[in-house]
Design an enzyme around this catalytic site. Structure first.
Site, PDB file in Angstrom:
ATOM      1  N   HIS A  45      -3.594   0.688  12.166  1.00 15.97           N
ATOM      2  CA  HIS A  45      -3.335  -0.599  12.829  1.00 15.97           C
ATOM      3  C   HIS A  45      -4.683  -1.231  13.194  1.00 15.97           C
ATOM      4  CE1 HIS A  45      -1.990  -3.665  15.412  1.00 15.97           C
ATOM      5  NE2 HIS A  45      -1.869  -2.997  16.528  1.00 15.97           N
ATOM      6  N   HIS A 105       0.807  -1.233   0.000  1.00 17.55           N
ATOM      7  CA  HIS A 105       0.000   0.000   0.000  1.00 17.55           C
ATOM      8  C   HIS A 105       0.839   1.282   0.000  1.00 17.55           C
ATOM      9  CE1 HIS A 105      -3.883  -2.094   0.995  1.00 17.55           C
ATOM     10  NE2 HIS A 105      -3.061  -2.948   1.572  1.00 17.55           N
ATOM     11  N   TYR A 159       1.304  -4.617  12.017  1.00 15.74           N
ATOM     12  CA  TYR A 159       1.156  -3.172  11.759  1.00 15.74           C
ATOM     13  C   TYR A 159       1.997  -2.317  12.694  1.00 15.74           C
ATOM     14  CZ  TYR A 159      -2.434  -4.144   8.310  1.00 15.74           C
ATOM     15  OH  TYR A 159      -3.094  -4.591   7.190  1.00 15.74           O
ATOM     16  N   ASN A 200     -10.232  -2.958   2.843  1.00 15.54           N
ATOM     17  CA  ASN A 200      -9.934  -2.989   1.408  1.00 15.54           C
ATOM     18  C   ASN A 200     -11.223  -2.798   0.621  1.00 15.54           C
ATOM     19  OD1 ASN A 200      -7.166  -3.381   1.530  1.00 15.54           O
ATOM     20  ND2 ASN A 200      -7.297  -5.612   1.401  1.00 15.54           N
TER      21      ASN A 200
END
Ligand code: HDD
Length: 717
Positions: free
Chosen positions: A338, A74, A361, A147
């Site tokens: 996160h 990403h 994360y 997503n």
């Protein structure tokens, strides 16, 4: 003046924002005024530079350190600030405060992204899109790291590095950029049948969105909501774009990548600057804890959806993105999401992908942002006050007063003190687990294909064709034929027609079925037949929500319409259509045969926004050619104008032509048909002065694409 939201004002108070320096003298970072920013200090004007030039040293050192590691996945993204407003109280299901009452507003920051491409790659890659939202709630930050596809490639986080290594550019020559269309990815995918479902989504139009504003978002995992009595509800979260879900076609995507690789970033930025604020409704699918096992798949499996036909999505609030970031790096680049940033009332399930994310994360932020104080970077800072005994570390901003940084203590009267649950303290759901410590995948995860089939069967004819074409392109880029065949073998399990369509394009006989072994992750001592992939009978055969075409929102709002003009354009024709489109909320851009001023047929002047050489039809949703004898004469002599129209037709987009513009038809690949036939295909051609031209054109734009128009494949553009 730009609108400021609560979070922005709060940040300003913390004096993290500085204006652009107008009215101030240039200084060093130590605040010392600089009187020469042009020359290094040197021995004579032709001599060597001096080490003692502290001004040069400071400037250069800072510059040399300006990059931080890009996100491993990403890296390419765009952010926006906004606000979330709850429609109703969800207190019956969750004690999360931001969902506790109707009208409750919470500031948010969203970052949309592609997954695979590097920071400078094109927005139009065929890829999953990230849709990460930080809610700055009164109980602390909640991150919904989602997503635009509701399922993931793998079931266990252990496989994430393998997945990412396979899809990123190949390590020996770092090619290709921002695409899955290469051997290593399809090698991996063809050996991981659990990825089949998400592949169907990626190969559909969802993999090439029209806009970040026109994508759904999905939390993917099942999460828990917990109310104040400790009652658990299992939930899946959805973002639904108010403008509907739209994609582009692959030919368009590839051309946009060349013409405007920032297409999605620009689209988001411009929409917000124009006040056309992107809106997304938050939806939730709720399942009572006692019903967890009522489904023919496992709710812990992140490769499965709950079909909306089985559990409807309840809409519970709306997010409006209303402010662009002030500084890309400070906000969009440094924002740290996160999935573990949750608030009381929300908890995790044992989804093995989610569990692994909870480690990854924080770890990645430590690397990227350089230490444990990344929560102090303004964009990451909660608006809820923070008091704890954590101290020091790289770049610590907070200056904690006092002697105590431990608990228990008496020197600070026992503070900061633990919150009680009734005071909003976070408590994990007390789940009973009685099991052996194992490395294994539950058998309930082994149905890899049923939902891929459900997705495929829910698509329209045009959408199915798009999926066949996408697989054919991606696998066509794979050099190793065994991999191509193995992948198509796997797709025979989804749909025979799909596999046959792709095989035909790739020039081989459709494989009889998947190759063995198809199952990974089987414990060494297990009986492999117990882990054979299953195909379970589906309750739902077709779920319209899975198809973009079946769930169309008919609106022209924010659609970008290009007007093609030359000198002597008919002003009335242009202005009338422009007014009609603007009234419906569309955006109009005038594309001239050149940039600058144009004289209309009636001697007035108007300016072009773009020229034939700075724009392309792929950057517009529809085209209009206004009347005007001279204007049309000029357009006829410009091959680029004809490409514009042919391409728009090829990409199924509405076109309108008025008056003399009809003369262009004879030069266009699709023009040689009756007006009625053309109109059925979304090409509206009229004499000047017909009062219903604008109405017909806006109706056609609201339909977005004419997927079934004739002669598209013959157009060479
Ligand atoms: Fe992830 C970034 C979404 C699985 C590890 N992920 C990242 C971002 C999004 C997602 C939107 C970008 C956030 C931003 O804009 O800064 N990821 C997902 C979704 C997943 C998922 C919806 C599956 C349901 N991710 C996933 C797994 C792992 C990671 C299984 C590792 C075990 N993801 C990361 C990461 C990233 C990341 C390496 C890179 C940059 C970052 O976290 O901040 O930690």
């Amino acid at each position: 003046m730009k609108k400021k939201n609560e979070k922005n004002e709060k940040l300003d108070q913390l004096s993290q924002h500085t204006e652009d320096g107008r009215g101030h003298k240039l200084t060093t970072n130590q605040g010392v005024p600089i009187n020469d920013n042009q020359h290094t200090l040197s021995v004579g004007d032709r001599g060597p530079s001096l080490l003692e030039d502290i001004i040069f040293q400071e400037k250069m050192t800072h510059f040399d350190h300006e990059r931080i590691p890009e996100r491993v996945v990403h890296p390419r993204g765009s952010g926006a600030h906004g606000v979330f407003e709850a429609y109703e109280s969800m207190a019956k299901y969750t004690k999360a405060d931001f969902l506790s009452k109707a009208g409750k507003k919470t500031p948010v920051f969203v970052r949309f992204s592609t997954v695979v491409g590097f920071r400078g790659s094109s927005d139009l890659a065929r890829d999953v899109r990230g849709f990460a939202t930080k809610f700055y709630t009164d109980q602390g930050n909640y991150d919904l790291v989602a997503n635009n596809m509701p399922v993931f490639f793998i079931q266990d986080a252990m496989k994430f590095p393998d997945l990412v290594h396979s899809i990123k550019p190949e390590p020996h020559h770092e090619m290709p950029q921002a695409t899955a269309a290469h051997d290593t990815f399809w090698d991996f995918a063809s050996l991981m049948p659990e990825s089949t479902h998400v592949l169907m989504w990626i190969m559909s139009g969802r993999g090439i969105p029209r806009s970040y504003r026109m994508m759904e978002g999905f939390g993917v995992h099942t999460f828990k909501w917990i109310n104040d009595k400790g009652k658990v509800t299992l939930v899946k979260l959805h973002w639904k774009p108010v403008l509907g879900v739209h994609g582009v076609v692959w030919d368009e995507a590839q051309k946009i990548s060349g013409m405007d690789p920032d297409f999605h970033r620009r689209d988001l930025w411009e929409a917000i600057e124009k006040g056309q604020y992107p809106e997304f409704e938050l939806g939730v699918q709720m399942v009572a804890e006692k019903d967890e096992h009522k489904f023919n798949f496992d709710l812990l499996d992140p490769t499965k959806i709950i079909p909306e036909e089985e559990v409807p999505v309840k809409i519970i609030g709306k997010m409006t993105l209303n402010r662009n970031p002030d500084n890309f790096f400070a906000e969009t680049e440094q924002v740290a999401f996160h999935p573990g940033h949750i608030v009381p009332g929300i908890d995790f399930t044992n989804d093995p992908l989610l569990q692994g994310r909870l480690f990854s994360y924080i770890d990645t932020q430590l690397k990227r942002l350089g230490g444990p104080n990344f929560h102090e970077i303004p964009i990451n800072r909660p608006i809820a006050p923070q008091h704890n005994n954590q101290r020091e570390g790289h770049m610590r901003q907070q200056i904690n007063r006092g002697r105590t940084a431990y608990d228990p203590n008496t020197l600070a009267d026992g503070y900061p003190a633990q919150a009680k649950e009734k005071d909003g303290g976070f408590t994990s759901h007390t789940e009973k687990i009685d099991a052996h410590k194992v490395r294994a995948r539950s058998k309930s995860f082994t149905d890899y294909f049923s939902q891929a089939t459900l997705f495929y069967n829910s698509q329209t004819k045009a959408e199915k064709q798009q999926i066949i074409d996408a697989f054919s392109f991606e696998l066509g880029k794979v050099e190793n034929e065994d991999i191509r065949k193995r992948m198509v073998g796997q797709l025979t399990q989804v749909d025979k027609g799909l596999a046959e369509g792709i095989s035909k394009n790739l020039g081989f006989k459709t494989p009889a079925g998947p190759q063995k072994p198809v199952q990974r992750g089987v414990p060494a001592d297990a009986n492999p037949s117990d882990y054979e992939p299953l195909k379970k009978k589906q309750k739902v055969k077709i779920d319209p929500a899975l198809s973009m075409e079946r769930s169309l929102k008919k609106t022209v709002k924010t659609r970008k319409i290009g007007f093609l003009i030359g000198e002597g354009v008919d002003e009335e024709s242009l202005l009338k259509m422009r007014a009609a489109l603007l009234a419906e909320g569309a955006v109009v851009e005038i594309i001239g045969t050149h940039l600058g001023e144009f004289e209309t047929a009636s001697g007035k002047h108007l300016k072009a926004d773009k020229s034939l050489s700075t724009a392309g039809s792929v950057l517009y949703d529809a085209l209009f050619v206004p009347a005007g004898k001279r204007s049309i004469q000029q357009l006829k002599g410009q091959g680029k104008a004809l490409v514009f129209l042919n391409e728009a037709y090829k990409h199924y987009k509405p076109i309108a032509m008025e008056g003399e513009a009809r003369e262009l038809l004879g030069m266009l690949h699709f023009g040689n048909r009756s007006t009625t036939e053309l109109e059925e295909d979304g090409v509206i051609v009229q004499e000047k002065g017909h009062s219903d031209l604008a109405l017909k054109f806006t109706t056609a734009i609201a339909q977005h694409r004419f997927w079934y128009r004739t002669g598209v494949d013959e157009i060479p553009a």
